[in-house]
Structures are given as C-alpha cells and as structure tokens.
Design an enzyme around this catalytic site. Sequence first.
Site, short mmCIF file in Angstrom:
data_model
loop_
_atom_site.label_atom_id
_atom_site.label_comp_id
_atom_site.label_asym_id
_atom_site.label_seq_id
_atom_site.Cartn_x
_atom_site.Cartn_y
_atom_site.Cartn_z
N ASP A 1 0.83 -1.20 0.00
CA ASP A 1 0.00 0.00 0.00
C ASP A 1 0.87 1.25 0.00
OD1 ASP A 1 -3.00 -0.94 1.78
OD2 ASP A 1 -1.79 -1.98 0.31
N TYR B 1 2.08 1.97 -3.43
CA TYR B 1 0.96 2.42 -4.23
C TYR B 1 0.65 3.89 -3.93
CZ TYR B 1 -3.75 2.71 -6.14
OH TYR B 1 -4.86 3.10 -6.86
N ASP B 2 0.62 4.21 -2.64
CA ASP B 2 0.36 5.60 -2.25
C ASP B 2 1.40 6.55 -2.82
OD1 ASP B 2 -1.01 5.01 1.08
OD2 ASP B 2 -1.83 4.86 -0.94
N SER C 1 -39.86 0.69 -14.50
CA SER C 1 -40.01 -0.76 -14.53
C SER C 1 -40.85 -1.16 -15.73
CB SER C 1 -40.63 -1.24 -13.23
OG SER C 1 -41.88 -0.63 -13.09
N LEU C 2 -41.12 -2.44 -15.84
CA LEU C 2 -41.84 -2.95 -17.01
C LEU C 2 -43.18 -3.52 -16.57
CD1 LEU C 2 -38.97 -4.93 -18.77
CD2 LEU C 2 -39.92 -2.74 -19.47
N GLU D 1 -35.44 -10.19 -25.66
CA GLU D 1 -34.23 -10.38 -24.85
C GLU D 1 -34.58 -11.17 -23.59
OE1 GLU D 1 -32.82 -6.46 -23.83
OE2 GLU D 1 -33.45 -5.66 -25.77
N LYS E 1 -34.93 -11.84 -19.77
CA LYS E 1 -35.04 -10.93 -18.63
C LYS E 1 -34.17 -11.49 -17.50
CE LYS E 1 -38.52 -8.50 -15.87
NZ LYS E 1 -37.98 -8.70 -14.55
N ASP F 1 -32.44 -12.04 -14.07
CA ASP F 1 -32.90 -11.86 -12.69
C ASP F 1 -31.74 -11.42 -11.81
OD1 ASP F 1 -34.62 -11.80 -10.61
OD2 ASP F 1 -34.77 -13.97 -10.36
N ARG G 1 -30.87 1.16 -8.74
CA ARG G 1 -32.14 1.72 -9.16
C ARG G 1 -32.83 2.50 -8.05
NH1 ARG G 1 -37.58 -0.38 -11.79
NH2 ARG G 1 -38.58 -0.18 -9.79
N GLU H 1 -28.05 -5.14 -16.07
CA GLU H 1 -28.29 -5.97 -14.90
C GLU H 1 -26.98 -6.53 -14.35
OE1 GLU H 1 -31.49 -5.83 -14.58
OE2 GLU H 1 -32.13 -7.41 -13.18
N TYR I 1 -28.38 -3.50 -21.41
CA TYR I 1 -29.53 -3.62 -22.29
C TYR I 1 -30.32 -2.32 -22.45
CZ TYR I 1 -31.62 -4.42 -17.68
OH TYR I 1 -31.97 -4.31 -16.37
N LYS J 1 -39.03 -5.39 -26.76
CA LYS J 1 -38.96 -3.94 -26.88
C LYS J 1 -39.13 -3.56 -28.34
CE LYS J 1 -35.52 -3.98 -23.23
NZ LYS J 1 -34.08 -3.95 -22.96
N LYS K 1 -43.38 -13.00 -18.49
CA LYS K 1 -42.81 -13.81 -17.41
C LYS K 1 -42.97 -15.32 -17.67
CE LYS K 1 -41.58 -11.81 -13.97
NZ LYS K 1 -41.96 -10.90 -12.97
N CYS L 1 -25.43 -37.68 15.29
CA CYS L 1 -25.13 -37.65 13.87
C CYS L 1 -25.71 -38.90 13.19
CB CYS L 1 -23.62 -37.60 13.66
SG CYS L 1 -23.14 -37.84 11.94
N CYS M 1 -22.85 -41.36 11.84
CA CYS M 1 -21.91 -42.14 12.67
C CYS M 1 -22.37 -42.32 14.10
CB CYS M 1 -20.53 -41.50 12.64
SG CYS M 1 -20.41 -39.98 13.60
N CYS N 1 -21.69 -32.59 13.85
CA CYS N 1 -21.26 -33.88 14.38
C CYS N 1 -19.89 -33.70 15.02
CB CYS N 1 -21.18 -34.87 13.22
SG CYS N 1 -20.26 -36.35 13.64
N CYS O 1 -16.44 -40.27 11.56
CA CYS O 1 -17.69 -40.07 10.83
C CYS O 1 -17.46 -40.25 9.33
CB CYS O 1 -18.24 -38.68 11.10
SG CYS O 1 -19.78 -38.37 10.23
S1 IVH Z 1 -35.47 -2.99 -19.98
C1 IVH Z 1 -37.78 1.04 -18.96
N1 IVH Z 1 -34.33 -5.30 -20.41
O1 IVH Z 1 -36.40 -6.05 -15.32
C2 IVH Z 1 -37.42 -0.31 -18.48
N2 IVH Z 1 -35.04 -4.81 -18.21
O2 IVH Z 1 -39.22 -5.22 -14.54
C3 IVH Z 1 -36.06 -0.72 -18.90
N3 IVH Z 1 -34.47 -6.57 -16.57
O3 IVH Z 1 -35.76 -3.05 -13.66
C4 IVH Z 1 -35.76 -2.11 -18.53
N4 IVH Z 1 -33.49 -7.92 -18.01
O4 IVH Z 1 -33.91 -4.78 -13.70
C5 IVH Z 1 -34.91 -4.51 -19.50
N5 IVH Z 1 -33.27 -7.29 -20.97
C6 IVH Z 1 -33.82 -6.49 -20.05
C7 IVH Z 1 -33.92 -6.85 -18.70
C8 IVH Z 1 -34.54 -5.98 -17.80
C9 IVH Z 1 -33.82 -7.73 -16.74
C10 IVH Z 1 -35.02 -6.07 -15.29
C11 IVH Z 1 -34.58 -4.68 -14.93
C12 IVH Z 1 -35.83 -3.89 -14.75
C13 IVH Z 1 -36.85 -4.96 -14.56
C14 IVH Z 1 -38.20 -4.47 -15.05
#
Ligand code: IVH
Length: 721
Positions: free
Chosen positions: A50, A53-54, A99-100, A133, A135, A137, A156, A193, A245, A309, A333, A438, A441, A456, A462
């Site tokens: 460090d 680096y400093d 959101s969607l 596309e 979605k 998670d 977000r 994401e 995306y 989209k 979904k 256990c 064993c 255990c 065991c």
């Molecule tokens: S488009 C205006 N594209 O889904 C909305 N969202 O329910 C722009 N998500 O908050 C979002 N994959 O976290 C978009 N290919 C994708 C996605 C995506 C996951 C999530 C995203 C968003 C949530 C909406």
Amino acid sequence: MKAPKPPRDSTLAVDAMTQRQAKREHARLEAEIKTHDEAYYSKDAPTVSDAEYDALRKRYEAIEAKFPDLKTLDSLSRKVGVAPSRGFSKVRHAVPMLSLQNAFSDEDVADFAGRIRRFLNLKEGEPLSFTAEPKIDGLSMSLRYEDGVFVKAATRGDGFEGEDVTANIRTMKEVPEKLKGRDIPPVCEVRGEVYMTKAAFLELNKRQAELGEQLYVNPRNTAAGSLRQKDASVTATRPLHFFAYAWGEMSEMPADRQSGMLKWMKGAGFPTNPLWRIADSVDEMLRFHHDVGLDRAELEYDIDGVVYKLDRLDWQERLGFVSRSPRWAIAHKFPAERATTVLRDIEIQVGRTGALTPVAKLEPVTVGGVVVQNASLHNEDYIKGIGNDGNPIRGGTDIRIGDTVTIQRAGDVIPQIVDVVLEKRPKSAKTYEFPTKCPACGSHAVREEDEAVRRCTGGLICPAQQVERLRHFVSRNAFDIEGFGEKQVQAFHADGLVMEPADIFTLADRDRRSTKKLMDREGYGETSVRNLFDAIDARRKVPLNRLIYGLGIRHIGETNARLLALHYPTIEALREAALAATPPSGEKGDKGNDAWQELNATEGIGEVVAMAVVEFFKEKHNREALARLLKEIEVTALERPRQDSPVAGKTVVFTGALEKMTRDEAKAMAERLGAKVAGSVSKKTDYLVAGPGAGSKLAEAKKHGVTTLTEDEWFVLVGGK
Ligand code: IVH
C-alpha cells in the site's frame, strides 16, 4: 568525452521536470497505477504494498498540480482509487429508472402488440419489429460515463434516486473503465443488470453454511448483498457479472433502434446477452419465449422471463410511458415457480465438515416445469420458524411432518420451503425433533452458542467427514506426510484402505500381508510404494502440537494447538483434563469444576475453544480412534520455534483481509518461524503484513516507519515456508 546521461523521468524530481518529461512520467504512472488497480480490484491479488501504491499516486498528483493541463477529465485523480469505507450516498438519476409491465399469457403479448399498432396508427401489414431479450434476474444498475470514462454507478433505488455504488462496481472486471471506439457521446449512461451465476451462488452459500453464517436465498439476493458491501474489497471477492440492455442520459444517440443500441453497447465494451433476437411478429415473440424457456435451466444465470422492446426508437418516443412503465416494452414472465405439496419426511444430510443439514422429502410436485421431491430446510431454527437474525419467520410457524407447504424454486436453484399452509395442517402433523446424534456415525451433534448449524463431533470416524479429516491430518502443518496428499487420501479411502488416521500407519503392514499389493495399483511401482512407506515412517514421531492440530478439533488451529501443548505436557494429560471438565451449567454462580476452569484458563484458550476440546474427547468414537493412532506413533514434546529463520525474534502484525492464509495460519506460521505476533502496531513492530482493506494499522505503521509487506512479499521474505 560522452555527455552525462540525463536522469530518467521516473527518478526525476517533479519540480525539475520539463513539460515533456512531466507528460511522459504522468502517462507512465497512470499505466502503472492502473495495472495495480486491476490486480487489486479485479484479480484480487495486490502487486505492490500500500505504501508503494500511495507513493505512485502522490507523485501522479504532484505532477498534475504543477502541470494542470495534464489533469484531463479522465485523470485517475478524479476517481476513487482505493475502496473507501463508507455508507452509500444517494444519486439522483438524470433519467428515471422505470419498470416494465408484465405479460403472463400469449394473449397478453398479442394485446401488447395490438395496442402499439393502434397507438401508432399502423396500416395492416406494416412490419412491426421487436427485440426479444432474456429478462435477467439480477439488479439493475446505471453506469455513467463522461468523455468515455466511467464516473458513477448507481442502483435503481426508487427509480428516481439510487445509491452510489461506484467503488463496488469498479471492482467488476466486466464493467469497462473506458469506452471503446470513436464517436463516444460525451455523456453516456448505460444501464443493465448485475447478476451472479447459479454456480457461484451455490458455492458461496455452501461456504456460508459451513461457516454457520447467513444463507442467501437466491443468486439475485446474493448479487445484491455482494454489491452493497461497504468495503468494496469484499465485493471484489464476489464473482459479479453484467449485461447491458438499456440507457439513461445520452448526450447523443449512437443508433436509432434498440437492436442498434445493443450492438453499440457491445462495441463500446459492455457484455450484452448473446441470446437476443429480432422478432417480426407475435408468433416469433412467442417462439422466442418458448425456446428460451426450454433452455433456461441450462443457462449459467437466472432469468425470469423475456422482454420485448419495440425496435424503432422514434416509435418508442411517440409511445412514451404510462405511469412508471414504457408503452413500448413488456416483460413476458415464465410460469410461477411456486407450488404447494405435502412434506412427507425430513432427512438429515451430514456435510464434509460435519454440518447437519435438514432436507425436506416431498410428495413430488412440478414447479416451473421441473419435478421436485427434495427441498432445503436450511437449519434447525428455520424448521422452528426462527430466522437467521433470531426473529420469527413465517409469523413464527414451525414446519411439521405432514404439513402442506409452499415450495419455491428460487430461480432454478435448490428448491426451498418458503411457507406452511396452516389451514391444511392435519391433526396428525408431527413436530420435528432435530437429532442430537449424527445420523452418519452416531456421535453426538452439538450446536454452539450463536450458531445456526448443529455439527457432528465424531470427526475422526464419521464417514461423512472422513476424507476431509484425513486430508487435514496429513496436511503440511499437521503430520505433513510427503506424497500423501488429497489424491491419495481420496483413493485409499474409496478402496477402504484408510478410513481413519491410525490406518495410515498400519498401511505398510497390511500391504505386506495382502495379496492385492499397493505396488500393483495404477500409478504405483516398487519405488513409489517404498517412498510412501518411508514418508509415513518418518512421521511416526510427531510433536504434540502437530498431533493436537491434526485431530481436527473444531476451533483448534495451529495457534490453539500450540497453546494447549504448552500447557498440557502429553496428549493423555489433555484427554484426561477434557474428560474431567464439567462446564458451567448456566446456573448463576456456577463456573464449572476445577478441570474446566484450568482448561478455560489456559493462556489464550477461551470458552468456545475449551468447549470444543471437551466435546471432542467426550465422544467415545474419537477416544477410540485416538487410542488406535497412539499405538502407532510416538508423541514428542512441543515443537520449538525456529531460530534460524529471517523473522526469528522479530515482531509481526497481520492486518486486512489475508487471502492466501487464514489469520490463524498466518500467526502460527510466524510463530513457528520464531517471530512474535502482536495485535497492534507500535514502534517495536518490525513488519506489518497487510492484505486488502487494511486501515488504521497501515496508517500507524507509516507513522512509525514500520516495513509494510503484502502477503506475497511476506512469503518471499520467509522463503515460501
Ligand atoms: S429494460 C424502462 N431489459 O427487469 C425499463 N429490463 O421489470 C427498462 N431486466 O428493472 C428495462 N433484463 O432490472 C430490461 N433485458 C432487459 C432486462 C430488464 C432484466 C429487469 C430490470 C428492470 C426490470 C423491469
């Protein structure tokens, strides 16, 4: 005569630099700092101390102070270099993160396309293209770039205001520091994401479970938890990924279609999901949904649907938004991942390290297209209705055998029981008694205070733990048997030749009498077998501390083993002390008997450790296995620290997150080499060994002029010992 060589830029004082020299040196420093940052944050392996680096950073900034025009917009001095330890400050999104709306059926998707046609007043037959596309998670993230350089990352949040996680995002290899290509708009906010792979999630949770620590429910929560670490060096150890995306504020638009934007983001250096397609009709959209749904289980990451989209951005603009979602996109979904079924039984699995994990045996049920018969119940408290934090979960309802339960396939990983349908509880439903023995064993299984996991104690015998224990027993800091590593342990255990430590020492004798000789095994010959037996014989004499450590008693690392060996002269003395010890009953004033108090008062040995020793010896199976081992070996006095090592007599302090060894191992290694290990830095400290995230101790060391080493430098110093 030759003119004297001009001094090299790297050694030149800043004050003596010409503009040209300054520019060169500034660029050189920038490159060097970036390499170190990359090593530190992304590869998690620091390459300089460090202090060094400093010094680089200081020189870099000194040059900018004297030659201000070198301080460009993408200067490193404008960025957070080292992970600051702080809360998260708020960031207002220049363009809200919305959101969607969801579609759950094919009709919903057809309605969506129909609405768009009507809104845009399109003629029949006029083509209408969408991107389709997956979605992802995970959690959405907005990444801001100014003049092509990453400046800010925000979660977000409520859509309008998120949290500043710039330092954390900077640790992610996949997020470019600088955008690639020409024609990068001066302001770009790329959105996408952050996610964790299913494999990484399982691996991390397994580790958490073994440590008795908080379990994450699914990869998404894990990604979120990993990102929201105050200490970004923790985030750096978590394998997070990113798919771009969408976008927020853009000073210019590099494309006029969603598909064009996806390509542009890819070209600019962002990972984009490779599965996206153009869909020119509702049929094609639905086909994509169907196909991706089939491949879903095989994907490395969780998806919970697909997003359609509208491809043309000018049309997107005309459509605009309703409340908080765009009219031009929808999330289709996948079918629900929850189902109810009957809990038939609860089985206990014993892990490699002795942790008892309850598994629900279910009436088979299909969840999200997969037949589920087993589900995780996490631990004893979870069944009782108590969460990791000690507070009630499911309103405090326990889970009984015969109950109807709700199960969830949390994003394609191990299914979990998330709830009980109380109205359906039959009279015959049985409260579950978590075993205290256990199942593998028969040894007793104990739960330490503040621990969720019951374990255990029959470590030596065991079957569920044998391989792990044997591996530990022969390891370098225990019996250190050359040529007897993990591979040999696995192979000999699988063949039933070595099941417990004593078996290692009777191997040669048994081999002599056997008709199936070791030397006839694949990979062995006469010489290698002789070498192996010689190596085993060489360890028939073992120092007491190594024996104690080798037994693999919980909480007994090398340091504690040494402390016990200092206090109890023989293994028998330790065994007798442990057997005689009666810990406090918990009643007021009861401090346990004399033997307990002596064990507990042993220098450096606390209650938890003392208890682990008592539990180990209380288990008859362990005593018997130890007796069999003692017949084969000779235990010698405590190993003396080495006086000839480069750190003998020196005082060493360890700080920060060590990565190649645990704190206990580090301490034991230093002690074995004759060093004294201290907890805090003072004038007397000779070396401070600092891992990432080192804080006040590092500052203290600088004040006293103490030599600071990285973990790697420490290994070099002690000769890779
Ligand atoms: S488009 C205006 N594209 O889904 C909305 N969202 O329910 C722009 N998500 O908050 C979002 N994959 O976290 C978009 N290919 C994708 C996605 C995506 C996951 C999530 C995203 C968003 C949530 C909406």
